[in-house]
Design an enzyme around this catalytic site. Structure first.
Site, PDB file in Angstrom:
ATOM      1  N   ALA A   1       0.748  -1.149  -0.030  1.00  7.94           N
ATOM      2  CA  ALA A   1       0.025  -0.074   0.108  1.00  7.94           C
ATOM      3  C   ALA A   1       0.771   1.251  -0.075  1.00  7.94           C
ATOM      4  O   ALA A   1       1.905   1.207   0.375  1.00  7.94           O
ATOM      5  CB  ALA A   1      -1.009   0.021   1.127  1.00  7.94           C
TER       6      ALA A   1
ATOM      7  N   GLU B   1       4.136  -5.452   7.161  1.00  7.95           N
ATOM      8  CA  GLU B   1       3.048  -4.387   7.532  1.00  7.95           C
ATOM      9  C   GLU B   1       3.193  -4.347   9.273  1.00  7.95           C
ATOM     10  O   GLU B   1       3.010  -3.199   9.544  1.00  7.95           O
ATOM     11  CB  GLU B   1       1.830  -5.135   7.386  1.00  7.95           C
ATOM     12  CG  GLU B   1       1.144  -4.898   6.056  1.00  7.95           C
ATOM     13  CD  GLU B   1       1.978  -6.035   5.047  1.00  7.95           C
ATOM     14  OE1 GLU B   1       2.797  -6.914   5.270  1.00  7.95           O
ATOM     15  OE2 GLU B   1       1.098  -5.933   3.978  1.00  7.95           O
TER      16      GLU B   1
END
Ligand code: NAD
Length: 710
Positions: free
Chosen positions: A65, A137
């Site tokens: 992302a 992440e």
């Protein structure tokens, strides 16, 4: 027309090539998801398509992302739940489209990029050490939110998946293959053909977890006892490591635990809930803001004044070959800069170089540095006592004793030997830069470069502008910091600059707590629970109690408005009455055992009686953290800091202020400015004026605003 991908079909094989026109890497974005979904829906309905390859036109396959997007678009949990759902559904569509899909990874695949690969039937990776895969992440306070926590354990097993997910590590092809993160490794020019060959074998597109009777190896429908025990151990380990400060690791473990006991789609839902909660939690945004976005901007020269051509230092003189000089010399030589390392005796200069010898020898032993590279690095450091060796340097960094007269003396000796445009930097930790600059013939070319110890491991450099320092000098100094691959913050001259000034408040508050009768163990444990690496009493013992006492006494002499803190009583008692100066003198707040252990000095209670009623841990935590945040806010008000991002970066990278807060100033926003102001008012009433909020904070609270992050 699609923007982020190209499609081509040949012999029944659809090749989808990811090609983001807006950036050097492919990233996840809402439009990109729309395009992938459309491509797979069409392919699903098209009988002529027998197999699908996902490739990339970029050197990398796909990054995850866009962190800037996450930072700029704060979401509440509901919005984040919907946001996470789109990518989850896209990946589910890919793996249930009824056709085998190959991820032909021509480069790195991280985060959302590797989750895409996980949704494919098979994963091929190029044989290139830079082509790493992984799920980082957790490093941003998040978890892989589109199936990563559910597909990976079903694919490679629970414990291996936990290692990948909880470490956030990246794996080069050989390790990735061993772990089962990928299926095959191919030379770059053969990877697409290998994908076609595999598709030609007519593989079954149904994923194992979509087949009837699928069970985890670690489960037989129910949780096996050994697996349950393993989870208990992991939970304990994570709690010990992160306390309550980082929610992501525990969320990841929960997704694994709950996810393995339910069908796959239920698991996805559990993951999505946790993802939404983490996205809405300020911790993830704090980490992303400081550790990634603002650090990245600082590294790229965010504070560099425009208009000065980029400068490269080919040769630097380091004056003083002690602890700091030796570290600065190593850091410069490591990046290819020639170093003249000067001290008063050749033995001292040689000792400084020996520090580099020790560091490179370790790396050669470990196999992380080739012997020829090590020899070249050492060859770049010339120990000397002769100022004539400074003739052709581009920059001088002074790191002699912390003494104005000695510093003035070395400046005077170096001055006639160096070129007319050479910059002069001082590594002083306390002496005013503007004052030192007056000893230099060109004060405009004089600047502070405050390195941290150990220099080879500490990423931060506090760059201090003297009153007369020119913007071009700052630009050139920042170029040098960039050459060293370190992270700069820029501050204006003031007592203790920024980092030492704010850090002092932490240790003084530790001693204030002791004076207030708070149990020493509570002080130390509360600091660590808040995320500080060590308690204030332990830190003072390391640097000696004499040092902050000396700073207080000196400030008293130089500044008539200065009021000595109550902690001075504690320091005077320890140093002047009890003779307990710190570890160096054999003991301070702690006592030190022969085998290297230590414990709080057992007689501390006799001299600083412990009150019958102890405050809650939270009260101690708030005192220790808020006092630092307030001082940082004062630095911003006074113009010592020009930008809040520098306050955050300086605190996290300078003295390991807890990264979950984002730094001293982000902490204020995390608490909420009005709540912070109200709490400081309460603390001020109870413990003293030092907790009084600044007018600027009051204004921000009244306006409902925050800092200008620009
Ligand atoms: P140090 O005592 O280890 O080293 C100082 C060196 O300077 C010694 O090798 C000494 O021989 C040399 N020296 C003294 N007078 C000299 C002269 N006239 N000419 C040439 N060399 C001379 O000290 P250090 O810890 O390396 O600190 C050096 C400077 O860096 C100080 O200004 C200190 O405040 C600053 N600093 C220290 C730290 C730290 O953690 N130690 C951190 C940041 C900045």
């Amino acid at each position: 027309m699609t923007k982020y991908l190209h499609r081509a079909i040949a012999d029944g094989i659809l090749t989808i090539t990811l090609d983001n026109p807006d950036a050097a890497v492919n990233t996840v974005s809402p439009t990109w998801i729309d395009e992938i979904v459309a491509a797979f829906e069409e392919a699903k309905a098209d009988d002529a398509v027998t197999g699908i390859i996902i490739a990339s036109a970029k050197p990398g396959f796909m990054a995850g992302a866009d962190l800037r997007f996450i930072l700029d678009n704060p979401m509440d949990a509901l919005t984040a739940f919907a946001f996470g759902g789109r990518a989850t559904e896209m990946h589910r569509l890919i793996e249930t489209c009824g056709k085998p899909v190959v991820a032909a990874m021509t480069g790195f695949a991280l985060g959302g990029g590797y989750e895409l690969a996980l949704a494919c039937t098979r994963r091929l990776l190029v044989d290139d050490p830079k082509a790493v895969v992984g799920l980082p992440e957790v490093n941003f306070g998040l978890l892989p939110g589109s199936g990563g926590t559910q597909r990976l354990p079903r694919l490679i097993g629970l414990q291996k998946a936990a290692e990948v997910l909880l470490s956030g590590a990246s794996y080069a092809p050989a390790d990735a293959l061993k772990l089962g993160l990928i299926d095959e490794v191919w030379p770059k020019e053969e990877v697409l053909e290998a994908a076609r060959v595999w598709l030609a074998t007519g593989p079954d597109p149904v994923r194992p977890w979509d087949r009837k009777g699928f069970a985890f190896p670690e489960s037989d429908g129910l949780l096996k006892q050994a697996t349950a025990n393993w989870f208990t151990g992991q939970t304990g380990k994570l709690r010990a490591k992160y306390g309550d400060n980082f929610p992501a690791p525990i969320s990841i473990l929960t997704c694994l635990f709950e996810g393995m006991q339910v069908p796959f789609d239920k698991g996805l839902l559990i993951e999505r809930r946790h993802f939404a909660r983490l996205m809405a939690d300020p911790v993830a945004r704090n980490i992303i803001r400081t550790t990634f976005v603002n650090k990245g901007l600082a590294d790229k020269g965010a504070r560099r004044p425009a208009g000065t051509p980029k400068a490269t230092v080919a040769k630097v003189a380091v004056l003083g070959a002690g602890m700091m000089g030796a570290g600065i010399a190593y850091s410069a030589a490591k990046v290819g800069i020639e170093v003249v390392l000067l001290d008063t005796t050749f033995t001292a200069a040689e000792r400084g170089k020996a520090y580099s010898r020790k560091l490179v020898a370790k790396q050669v032993d470990r196999g992380t540095l080739m012997p020829d590279k090590a020899a070249a690095l050492l060859g770049r450091i010339t120990p000397t006592t002769d100022y004539a060796d400074l003739a052709d340097v581009d920059l001088v960094v002074e790191a002699v004793f912390e003494d104005t007269a000695i510093k003035a003396d070395v400046i005077a000796k170096a001055q006639p030997m160096i070129g007319k445009t050479v910059l002069f930097a001082s590594n002083t930790s306390t002496l005013p830069i503007s004052q030192l600059a007056e000893s230099f013939v060109r004060p405009g070319d004089f600047i502070g470069l405050h390195f941290f110890s150990p220099v080879d491991r500490m990423a931060l450099v506090e760059v201090i502008m003297g009153r007369k320092t020119k913007p071009e000098t700052l630009a050139r100094a920042l170029d040098f910091v960039g050459q060293l691959r370190k992270t700069p913050i820029v501050v204006n001259d003031s007592r203790g600059f920024y980092t030492s000034r704010v850090f002092q408040t932490f240790i003084h508050e530790g001693m204030e707590l002791l004076r207030d009768g708070v149990a020493p163990a509570l002080i130390e444990n509360a600091a660590r629970q808040a995320g500080m690496p060590v308690g204030p009493l332990a830190v003072i013992d390391e640097t000696t109690i004499e040092l902050p006492l000396q700073i207080v006494r000196q400030t008293e002499q130089e500044d008539s408005a200065f009021r000595r803190p109550n902690s001075t009583e504690v320091m005077e008692k320890m140093v002047d009455v009890l003779g307990r100066i710190g570890r160096k003198s054999g003991g301070g707040f702690y006592e030190y055992q022969d085998h290297g252990g230590k414990r709080l000095w057992r007689k501390l209670g006799e001299h600083f009686p412990v009150a019958g009623k102890q405050p809650p841990v939270k009260e101690v935590v708030n005192r220790l953290l808020y006092i630092q945040a307030l001082e940082a806010a004062r630095c911003l008000d006074e113009g010592v800091l020009a930008h809040p991002a520098d306050g955050d970066l300086g605190s996290v990278y300078g003295w390991s202020f807890p990264s979950w807060t984002g730094g001293t100033l982000s902490l204020i926003e995390t608490v909420g400015v009005s709540r912070f102001v109200a709490e400081c008012d309460r603390l001020a009433q109870r413990y003293g004026e030092r907790f009084k909020p600044t007018n600027q904070l009051r204004k921000m609270a009244a306006a409902g605003g925050g800092f200008d992050w620009g």
